[in-house]
Design an enzyme around this catalytic site. Structure first.
Site, PDB file in Angstrom:
ATOM      1  N   ILE A 119       0.905  -1.152   0.000  1.00 48.16           N
ATOM      2  CA  ILE A 119       0.000   0.000   0.000  1.00 48.16           C
ATOM      3  C   ILE A 119       0.942   1.199   0.000  1.00 48.16           C
ATOM      4  O   ILE A 119       1.536   1.533   1.016  1.00 48.16           O
ATOM      5  CB  ILE A 119      -0.947   0.008   1.217  1.00 48.16           C
ATOM      6  CG1 ILE A 119      -1.842  -1.234   1.199  1.00 48.16           C
ATOM      7  CG2 ILE A 119      -1.776   1.288   1.215  1.00 48.16           C
ATOM      8  CD1 ILE A 119      -2.781  -1.353   2.390  1.00 48.16           C
ATOM      9  N   PRO A 120       1.128   1.821  -1.171  1.00 45.39           N
ATOM     10  CA  PRO A 120       2.254   2.735  -1.380  1.00 45.39           C
ATOM     11  C   PRO A 120       2.093   4.144  -0.815  1.00 45.39           C
ATOM     12  O   PRO A 120       2.060   5.138  -1.547  1.00 45.39           O
ATOM     13  CB  PRO A 120       2.367   2.762  -2.901  1.00 45.39           C
ATOM     14  CG  PRO A 120       0.959   2.580  -3.368  1.00 45.39           C
ATOM     15  CD  PRO A 120       0.346   1.619  -2.379  1.00 45.39           C
ATOM     16  N   CYS A 121       2.088   4.259   0.495  1.00 45.02           N
ATOM     17  CA  CYS A 121       1.991   5.575   1.127  1.00 45.02           C
ATOM     18  C   CYS A 121       3.237   6.426   0.845  1.00 45.02           C
ATOM     19  O   CYS A 121       3.189   7.651   0.956  1.00 45.02           O
ATOM     20  CB  CYS A 121       1.735   5.445   2.623  1.00 45.02           C
ATOM     21  SG  CYS A 121       2.986   4.515   3.507  1.00 45.02           S
ATOM     22  N   HIS A 122       4.328   5.787   0.438  1.00 44.11           N
ATOM     23  CA  HIS A 122       5.549   6.531   0.126  1.00 44.11           C
ATOM     24  C   HIS A 122       5.375   7.404  -1.118  1.00 44.11           C
ATOM     25  O   HIS A 122       6.168   8.312  -1.343  1.00 44.11           O
ATOM     26  CB  HIS A 122       6.741   5.575  -0.053  1.00 44.11           C
ATOM     27  CG  HIS A 122       6.576   4.593  -1.177  1.00 44.11           C
ATOM     28  ND1 HIS A 122       5.863   3.419  -1.034  1.00 44.11           N
ATOM     29  CD2 HIS A 122       7.017   4.613  -2.451  1.00 44.11           C
ATOM     30  CE1 HIS A 122       5.885   2.757  -2.176  1.00 44.11           C
ATOM     31  NE2 HIS A 122       6.582   3.467  -3.054  1.00 44.11           N
TER      32      HIS A 122
END
Length: 157
Positions: A119-122
């Site tokens: 889950i690419p919160c970056h």
């Protein structure tokens, strides 16, 4: 729940999940013993994370089961829509979710994302284009964004 520890270019990583899906992927700030035998329910996650770090995977195809509020889960599902190699701002994310006034709540949900990288919160950055808070540390966020950058800078020397 089953768990394992793997080593990644960004440090030791703990994966937690079961047959219903992955609940947590966390980068650790300590040295840990790598798991000798990966539980069957986590094998595919380990394979896909390794492919991601090798540069051969841009999308994950895993059953996810993050534990959070309805709002957090809504934010996390929206994060999954950010394409590999792209970034958006917290404002844009709030807008996509239908409420630009919820920017702080969106940022807090982003910060509580339990499934690192997948889950690419970056991929969420500040409105001015700068890197902002990241639970794994800004040095890791920078590394991940550079890893995903479609235009690699070549060395001049």
């Amino acid at each position: 729940m089953e768990s394992c520890i793997i080593e990644t270019p960004l440090g030791f990583t703990k994966i937690v999940g079961d047959d219903y899906g992955i609940t947590d992927i966390t980068v650790l700030n300590s040295t840990e013993k790598i798991t000798d035998i990966i539980p069957e329910s986590l094998e595919e996650c380990v394979i896909q994370l390794n492919e991601y770090f090798e540069g051969t995977r841009q999308q994950f195809d895993l059953a996810l089961n993050p534990q959070g509020t309805d709002f957090q889960n809504k934010v996390w599902r929206q994060l999954e829509q950010i394409p590999y190699g792209k970034t958006i701002t917290y404002f844009e994310l709030s807008k996509q979710l239908g409420d630009i006034k919820a920017i702080r709540a969106v940022a807090q949900a982003n910060a509580k994302n339990p499934i690192w990288i997948v889950i690419p919160c970056h991929r969420v950055i500040g409105s001015d284009g700068h890197l902002t808070g990241y639970a794994g540390g800004l040095h890791r966020k920078r590394w991940l964004l550079e890893h995903e950058c479609p235009h690699k800078q070549q060395s001049l020397f």
